[in-house]
Design an enzyme around this catalytic site. Structure first.
Site, PDB file in Angstrom:
ATOM      1  N   GLU A 125      -8.063   2.200 -14.660  1.00  0.00           N
ATOM      2  CA  GLU A 125      -7.848   0.885 -15.271  1.00  0.00           C
ATOM      3  C   GLU A 125      -7.930   0.961 -16.800  1.00  0.00           C
ATOM      4  O   GLU A 125      -7.132   0.331 -17.501  1.00  0.00           O
ATOM      5  CB  GLU A 125      -8.862  -0.127 -14.724  1.00  0.00           C
ATOM      6  CG  GLU A 125      -8.767  -0.380 -13.225  1.00  0.00           C
ATOM      7  CD  GLU A 125      -7.390  -0.847 -12.782  1.00  0.00           C
ATOM      8  OE1 GLU A 125      -6.676  -1.500 -13.588  1.00  0.00           O
ATOM      9  OE2 GLU A 125      -6.999  -0.557 -11.634  1.00  0.00           O
ATOM     10  N   HIS A 128      -4.713   2.215 -18.269  1.00  0.00           N
ATOM     11  CA  HIS A 128      -3.670   1.215 -18.506  1.00  0.00           C
ATOM     12  C   HIS A 128      -3.792   0.622 -19.915  1.00  0.00           C
ATOM     13  O   HIS A 128      -2.796   0.405 -20.602  1.00  0.00           O
ATOM     14  CB  HIS A 128      -3.784   0.074 -17.480  1.00  0.00           C
ATOM     15  CG  HIS A 128      -3.202   0.391 -16.139  1.00  0.00           C
ATOM     16  ND1 HIS A 128      -1.902   0.816 -15.966  1.00  0.00           N
ATOM     17  CD2 HIS A 128      -3.736   0.316 -14.889  1.00  0.00           C
ATOM     18  CE1 HIS A 128      -1.664   0.991 -14.672  1.00  0.00           C
ATOM     19  NE2 HIS A 128      -2.767   0.705 -13.999  1.00  0.00           N
TER      20      HIS A 128
END
Length: 264
Positions: A125, A128
């Site tokens: 995450e 990203h």
């Protein structure tokens, strides 16, 4: 008219070129400040709408894993004060947003049942954010909408042939968005894998995590071609290929006495 708009779109794309951490070309139309403001606003909204897990020990565990990963980010992201919260939600999910915000659902803590599995999730995450995928997706949508406007103008000026062109652009636009999203997921996997290995988490646990995800889905997943995410099978194979390059990083962390030790 449409020629002017096309020229404008191409000019914007040329002026907004960037390179991702893996060397992939990107078009980024929004500034870091704009993305951070949007990320912070979205996060604050979620905290108001979604109950937080009021368990200091669990939150400290997630914060410990995050703190191990952050030193392996670029300097401009290391300096941020990353806010971490655990949301009371049985769905196995997690996210990171521009503006240094991380959220992990309580359901993910049940699925990712050791520190390395959770590090794989959080690293992915954060990957990203590092690769500015949110900016890229928003930029793609902005350019796609501009492209549809051009096609609409052409369709209004011409015959059935232009209507077919408009439809084709719509399909092509959808295809590009799906394709890029799968690239984003694979790119974030690679970034997260490298980060967790350097931070002293066993990267092989990322493969085990996705095996568990595959078992949980029970074969009910949407075929990869129609999905914005790689299939579990594709993802596992891709992660296994990356082990040759990341296991030495993990072994080096072991040699340096830098193995992670975050406990629930």
């Amino acid at each position: 008219m449409y020629r002017i708009v096309v020229t404008l779109i191409l000019s914007i794309m040329l002026l907004s070129c960037a390179i991702s951490p893996t060397g992939r070309k990107q078009v980024l139309l929004y500034s870091d400040g704009e993305m951070s403001k949007m990320g912070i606003a979205a996060y604050d909204s979620m905290k108001k709408e979604q109950p937080l897990l009021k368990d200091a020990k669990t939150t400290a565990y997630v914060q410990c894993i995050t703190n191990r990963l952050i030193p392996h980010l670029p300097k401009n992201l290391q300096g941020n004060n990353w806010e971490v919260n655990v949301f009371k939600d049985d769905t196995p999910n997690a996210f990171a947003l521009p503006g240094a915000k991380i959220g992990v659902n309580s359901g993910m803590l049940t699925l990712a049942d050791n520190q390395a599995m959770l590090a794989a999730v959080i690293g992915h995450e954060i990957g990203h954010v590092w690769a500015q995928h949110g900016n890229e997706r928003m930029s793609q949508n902005t350019l796609a909408q501009a492209g549809m406007t051009v096609a609409s103008v052409v369709a209004g000026e011409s015959t059935a042939e232009s209507q077919l062109a408009l439809g084709a652009l719509g399909l092509a636009t959808k295809g590009v968005v799906l394709s890029y999203s799968r690239k984003h997921e694979s790119e974030a996997d690679g970034i997260g894998l490298e980060m967790m290995a350097k931070a002293g988490f066993d990267p092989q646990q990322a493969v085990e995590l996705w095996r568990k995800m595959a078992e949980k889905s029970g074969g009910s997943q949407v075929p990869e071609f129609f999905s914005t995410h790689p299939s579990e099978e594709h993802r596992i194979k891709d992660l296994q290929k990356k082990m040759k390059s990341v296991m030495p990083l993990y072994e080096q962390a072991k040699k340096n006495g830098s193995l992670a030790s975050c406990t629930k």
